[in-house]
Design a protein around this motif. Structure first.
Motif, PDB file in Angstrom:
ATOM      1  N   PRO A  28       6.787 -36.290  12.698  1.00  0.00           N
ATOM      2  CA  PRO A  28       7.859 -35.888  13.612  1.00  0.00           C
ATOM      3  C   PRO A  28       7.313 -35.769  15.030  1.00  0.00           C
ATOM      4  O   PRO A  28       6.188 -35.298  15.232  1.00  0.00           O
ATOM      5  N   ILE A  29       8.088 -36.217  15.986  1.00  0.00           N
ATOM      6  CA  ILE A  29       7.624 -36.240  17.372  1.00  0.00           C
ATOM      7  C   ILE A  29       8.067 -34.978  18.100  1.00  0.00           C
ATOM      8  O   ILE A  29       9.258 -34.682  18.187  1.00  0.00           O
ATOM      9  N   SER A  63       8.476 -41.628   6.941  1.00  0.00           N
ATOM     10  CA  SER A  63       8.882 -40.696   7.998  1.00  0.00           C
ATOM     11  C   SER A  63       9.992 -39.806   7.459  1.00  0.00           C
ATOM     12  O   SER A  63      10.223 -39.734   6.255  1.00  0.00           O
ATOM     13  N   GLY A  64      10.689 -39.104   8.352  1.00  0.00           N
ATOM     14  CA  GLY A  64      11.837 -38.303   7.949  1.00  0.00           C
ATOM     15  C   GLY A  64      11.466 -37.099   7.107  1.00  0.00           C
ATOM     16  O   GLY A  64      10.503 -36.384   7.396  1.00  0.00           O
ATOM     17  N   VAL A  65      12.241 -36.885   6.027  1.00  0.00           N
ATOM     18  CA  VAL A  65      12.075 -35.708   5.182  1.00  0.00           C
ATOM     19  C   VAL A  65      10.642 -35.582   4.674  1.00  0.00           C
ATOM     20  O   VAL A  65      10.083 -34.484   4.612  1.00  0.00           O
ATOM     21  N   SER A  66      10.022 -36.696   4.331  1.00  0.00           N
ATOM     22  CA  SER A  66       8.698 -36.665   3.707  1.00  0.00           C
ATOM     23  C   SER A  66       7.599 -36.132   4.616  1.00  0.00           C
ATOM     24  O   SER A  66       6.571 -35.667   4.135  1.00  0.00           O
ATOM     25  N   VAL A  67       7.790 -36.217   5.933  1.00  0.00           N
ATOM     26  CA  VAL A  67       6.733 -35.778   6.843  1.00  0.00           C
ATOM     27  C   VAL A  67       7.094 -34.506   7.611  1.00  0.00           C
ATOM     28  O   VAL A  67       6.275 -33.991   8.366  1.00  0.00           O
ATOM     29  N   ASN A  68       8.310 -34.010   7.407  1.00  0.00           N
ATOM     30  CA  ASN A  68       8.745 -32.852   8.190  1.00  0.00           C
ATOM     31  C   ASN A  68       7.864 -31.621   8.007  1.00  0.00           C
ATOM     32  O   ASN A  68       7.735 -30.795   8.911  1.00  0.00           O
ATOM     33  N   ALA A  69       7.244 -31.506   6.827  1.00  0.00           N
ATOM     34  CA  ALA A  69       6.399 -30.333   6.557  1.00  0.00           C
ATOM     35  C   ALA A  69       5.084 -30.376   7.328  1.00  0.00           C
ATOM     36  O   ALA A  69       4.355 -29.379   7.367  1.00  0.00           O
ATOM     37  N   TYR A  70       4.780 -31.507   7.948  1.00  0.00           N
ATOM     38  CA  TYR A  70       3.471 -31.664   8.584  1.00  0.00           C
ATOM     39  C   TYR A  70       3.553 -31.671  10.109  1.00  0.00           C
ATOM     40  O   TYR A  70       2.654 -32.154  10.776  1.00  0.00           O
ATOM     41  N   ARG A  71       4.626 -31.124  10.650  1.00  0.00           N
ATOM     42  CA  ARG A  71       4.777 -31.148  12.099  1.00  0.00           C
ATOM     43  C   ARG A  71       3.921 -30.070  12.769  1.00  0.00           C
ATOM     44  O   ARG A  71       3.569 -29.059  12.158  1.00  0.00           O
ATOM     45  N   GLY A  72       3.588 -30.307  14.029  1.00  0.00           N
ATOM     46  CA  GLY A  72       2.922 -29.306  14.866  1.00  0.00           C
ATOM     47  C   GLY A  72       1.653 -28.736  14.275  1.00  0.00           C
ATOM     48  O   GLY A  72       0.737 -29.451  13.878  1.00  0.00           O
ATOM     49  N   ALA A  73       1.601 -27.414  14.186  1.00  0.00           N
ATOM     50  CA  ALA A  73       0.397 -26.714  13.727  1.00  0.00           C
ATOM     51  C   ALA A  73       0.094 -26.978  12.257  1.00  0.00           C
ATOM     52  O   ALA A  73      -1.021 -26.731  11.800  1.00  0.00           O
ATOM     53  N   ASN A  74       1.068 -27.484  11.517  1.00  0.00           N
ATOM     54  CA  ASN A  74       0.862 -27.755  10.092  1.00  0.00           C
ATOM     55  C   ASN A  74       0.261 -29.138   9.834  1.00  0.00           C
ATOM     56  O   ASN A  74       0.151 -29.541   8.683  1.00  0.00           O
ATOM     57  N   ASP A  76      -2.093 -31.542   8.821  1.00  0.00           N
ATOM     58  CA  ASP A  76      -3.336 -31.535   8.050  1.00  0.00           C
ATOM     59  C   ASP A  76      -3.537 -32.953   7.528  1.00  0.00           C
ATOM     60  O   ASP A  76      -2.839 -33.391   6.604  1.00  0.00           O
ATOM     61  N   ILE A  77      -4.474 -33.670   8.129  1.00  0.00           N
ATOM     62  CA  ILE A  77      -4.663 -35.090   7.807  1.00  0.00           C
ATOM     63  C   ILE A  77      -4.948 -35.290   6.326  1.00  0.00           C
ATOM     64  O   ILE A  77      -4.416 -36.209   5.693  1.00  0.00           O
ATOM     65  N   ASN A  78      -5.778 -34.427   5.751  1.00  0.00           N
ATOM     66  CA  ASN A  78      -6.130 -34.596   4.337  1.00  0.00           C
ATOM     67  C   ASN A  78      -4.908 -34.449   3.433  1.00  0.00           C
ATOM     68  O   ASN A  78      -4.726 -35.210   2.482  1.00  0.00           O
ATOM     69  N   LYS A  79      -4.062 -33.452   3.725  1.00  0.00           N
ATOM     70  CA  LYS A  79      -2.858 -33.268   2.919  1.00  0.00           C
ATOM     71  C   LYS A  79      -1.895 -34.435   3.093  1.00  0.00           C
ATOM     72  O   LYS A  79      -1.280 -34.902   2.129  1.00  0.00           O
ATOM     73  N   ILE A  80      -1.751 -34.900   4.323  1.00  0.00           N
ATOM     74  CA  ILE A  80      -0.857 -36.033   4.577  1.00  0.00           C
ATOM     75  C   ILE A  80      -1.337 -37.254   3.808  1.00  0.00           C
ATOM     76  O   ILE A  80      -0.557 -37.944   3.146  1.00  0.00           O
ATOM     77  N   ARG A  81      -2.631 -37.512   3.898  1.00  0.00           N
ATOM     78  CA  ARG A  81      -3.205 -38.672   3.194  1.00  0.00           C
ATOM     79  C   ARG A  81      -2.994 -38.565   1.693  1.00  0.00           C
ATOM     80  O   ARG A  81      -2.550 -39.517   1.040  1.00  0.00           O
ATOM     81  N   ASP A  82      -3.311 -37.414   1.120  1.00  0.00           N
ATOM     82  CA  ASP A  82      -3.257 -37.258  -0.332  1.00  0.00           C
ATOM     83  C   ASP A  82      -1.830 -37.159  -0.866  1.00  0.00           C
ATOM     84  O   ASP A  82      -1.495 -37.757  -1.892  1.00  0.00           O
ATOM     85  N   ASN A  83      -0.970 -36.416  -0.166  1.00  0.00           N
ATOM     86  CA  ASN A  83       0.391 -36.217  -0.656  1.00  0.00           C
ATOM     87  C   ASN A  83       1.276 -37.442  -0.474  1.00  0.00           C
ATOM     88  O   ASN A  83       2.163 -37.701  -1.298  1.00  0.00           O
ATOM     89  N   LEU A  84       1.043 -38.186   0.600  1.00  0.00           N
ATOM     90  CA  LEU A  84       1.898 -39.325   0.898  1.00  0.00           C
ATOM     91  C   LEU A  84       1.228 -40.664   0.625  1.00  0.00           C
ATOM     92  O   LEU A  84       1.856 -41.715   0.779  1.00  0.00           O
ATOM     93  N   ALA A  85      -0.037 -40.639   0.222  1.00  0.00           N
ATOM     94  CA  ALA A  85      -0.788 -41.863  -0.107  1.00  0.00           C
ATOM     95  C   ALA A  85      -0.739 -42.876   1.040  1.00  0.00           C
ATOM     96  O   ALA A  85      -0.371 -44.035   0.860  1.00  0.00           O
ATOM     97  N   VAL A  86      -1.129 -42.415   2.236  1.00  0.00           N
ATOM     98  CA  VAL A  86      -1.086 -43.291   3.405  1.00  0.00           C
ATOM     99  C   VAL A  86      -2.497 -43.652   3.873  1.00  0.00           C
ATOM    100  O   VAL A  86      -3.459 -42.933   3.622  1.00  0.00           O
ATOM    101  N   ASN A  87      -2.562 -44.791   4.561  1.00  0.00           N
ATOM    102  CA  ASN A  87      -3.827 -45.254   5.130  1.00  0.00           C
ATOM    103  C   ASN A  87      -3.992 -44.809   6.577  1.00  0.00           C
ATOM    104  O   ASN A  87      -5.107 -44.587   7.043  1.00  0.00           O
ATOM    105  N   TYR A  88      -2.852 -44.718   7.282  1.00  0.00           N
ATOM    106  CA  TYR A  88      -2.886 -44.400   8.706  1.00  0.00           C
ATOM    107  C   TYR A  88      -1.802 -43.382   9.043  1.00  0.00           C
ATOM    108  O   TYR A  88      -0.826 -43.217   8.305  1.00  0.00           O
TER     109      TYR A  88
END
Length: 355
Positions: A28-29, A63-74, A76-88
């Motif tokens: 989220p931007i 994007s959208g609902v799947s990434v909303n929990a990771y905005r701003g201070a939340n 966490d690259i490791n959680k984003i990578r592991d929970n969403l199975a992303v490369n970038y």
């Protein structure tokens, strides 16, 4: 160098080898502005970037609902990578001052949290979204994708040349997602204003159709009234752009939920997927359709595909859990319910499925 006392330079992050397939989380931007009315610029940029980057072959944007929990201070690259199975990961911040916008875009390697590149763009509010082409091209170069001329043209396409109409549509979609009566009624007003500014703005007509449909689903409007209006606007959308996946999804929902013409609805969902193979909502609603037809195994696989495109969408997780229960994949159903509740604890239907 040579004992100068300076700390060594951080090694440059390098792109991952992804065998021609790459998943990218678009966070989220955050928009810095003195006016709340400027916040739409961030949502608009997410919409534009996602559409542009998804045009690249072998690339999928989450994007959208799947990434909303990771905005701003939340974030966490490791959680984003592991929970969403992303490369970038794309992390963008925007600042609006009057009619001027500054956008800083970081492209991050999820495997080591290193920033591969960072670019700053400056433009006017009315024209800032044109940077989507430059960003998509830079990402393609970074991960080794050759962009054909037809793809480059598609990346640069705009749904409307009227920036105010685009603003109104973006705000309308945000309100539509709220699923509240007030939000959906207000979305209708905004979509209508957008259409008045650009009568050929096809996606705004699909927004009208979806708002009327959901007002019927949630019992706010009489079904006959809601779906009659929804059909009118879905057809108007298709008339203006016969290649717009959203239009066929809008029509397919009406055929499913109101007409009970499941096969015709299924045909239009599949047409939407053919037009945009990365459109999670098309797979989601097709999966619901297939469940209603008793095609449980295919529904399960279709909803699983929807989750690949939108992994933390609590509504998709609920419907996927339903298909997993029916096909006796109970551990998968349990996992989907718990994941949905970790994202949206108050969503009762995941509690019901878990029970």
């Amino acid at each position: 160098k040579g004992g100068s006392g300076s700390p060594p330079s951080a090694p440059l992050a390098i792109p991952q080898q992804t065998n021609g397939e790459a998943r990218i989380a678009l966070l989220p931007i955050e928009v810095s502005s003195q006016s709340e009315g400027d916040k739409w610029v961030g949502t608009g940029m997410v919409t534009q970037l996602k559409a542009a980057i998804n045009k690249l072959e072998g690339v999928t944007v989450i994007s959208g609902v799947s990434v909303n929990a990771y905005r701003g201070a939340n974030r966490d690259i490791n959680k984003i990578r592991d929970n969403l199975a992303v490369n970038y990961i794309i992390d963008c911040e925007m600042a609006v001052v009057g009619k001027n916008v500054t956008a800083t875009v970081d492209f991050i390697n999820a495997s080591d949290s290193q920033t591969i590149w960072s670019e700053t763009y400056e433009d006017k509010v009315d024209t800032i979204f044109a940077i989507k082409s430059a960003i998509a091209s830079k990402i393609a170069d970074t991960i080794g994708i050759k962009v054909a001329s037809a793809t480059a043209k598609a990346i640069g396409e705009r749904s409307t040349e009227n920036s105010e109409a685009f603003k109104l549509y973006t705000q309308g979609r945000t309100l539509w997602f709220s699923r509240s009566e007030a939000g959906m009624r207000q979305s209708l007003k905004l979509f209508e204003q957008a259409i008045n500014l650009d009568p050929e703005f096809a996606v705004a007509y699909s927004g009208m159709a979806d708002s009327y449909s959901m007002l019927g689903v949630y019992g706010v409007l009489d079904h006959d009234v809601a779906y009659s209006k929804a059909r009118e606007f879905a057809i108007e959308s298709i008339t203006r752009n016969a290649s717009l996946a959203e239009s066929y999804v809008s029509l397919a929902w009406i055929q499913f939920a109101y007409d009970w013409r499941f096969k015709e609805s299924e045909k239009n969902y599949r047409k939407a997927i053919k037009l945009d193979a990365k459109f999670a909502q098309a797979y989601h609603w097709l999966g619901i359709n297939l469940m209603s037809q008793g095609e449980f195994e295919e529904a399960y696989l279709t909803l699983k595909k929807a989750l690949e495109l939108d992994p933390d969408n609590h509504v998709i997780l609920m419907n996927f859990a339903t298909s997993a229960i029916v096909t006796k994949r109970f551990s998968e159903a349990e996992g989907a319910c718990k994941r949905g509740l970790s994202v949206t604890p108050g969503y009762s239907q995941n509690w019901e499925r878990l029970y």
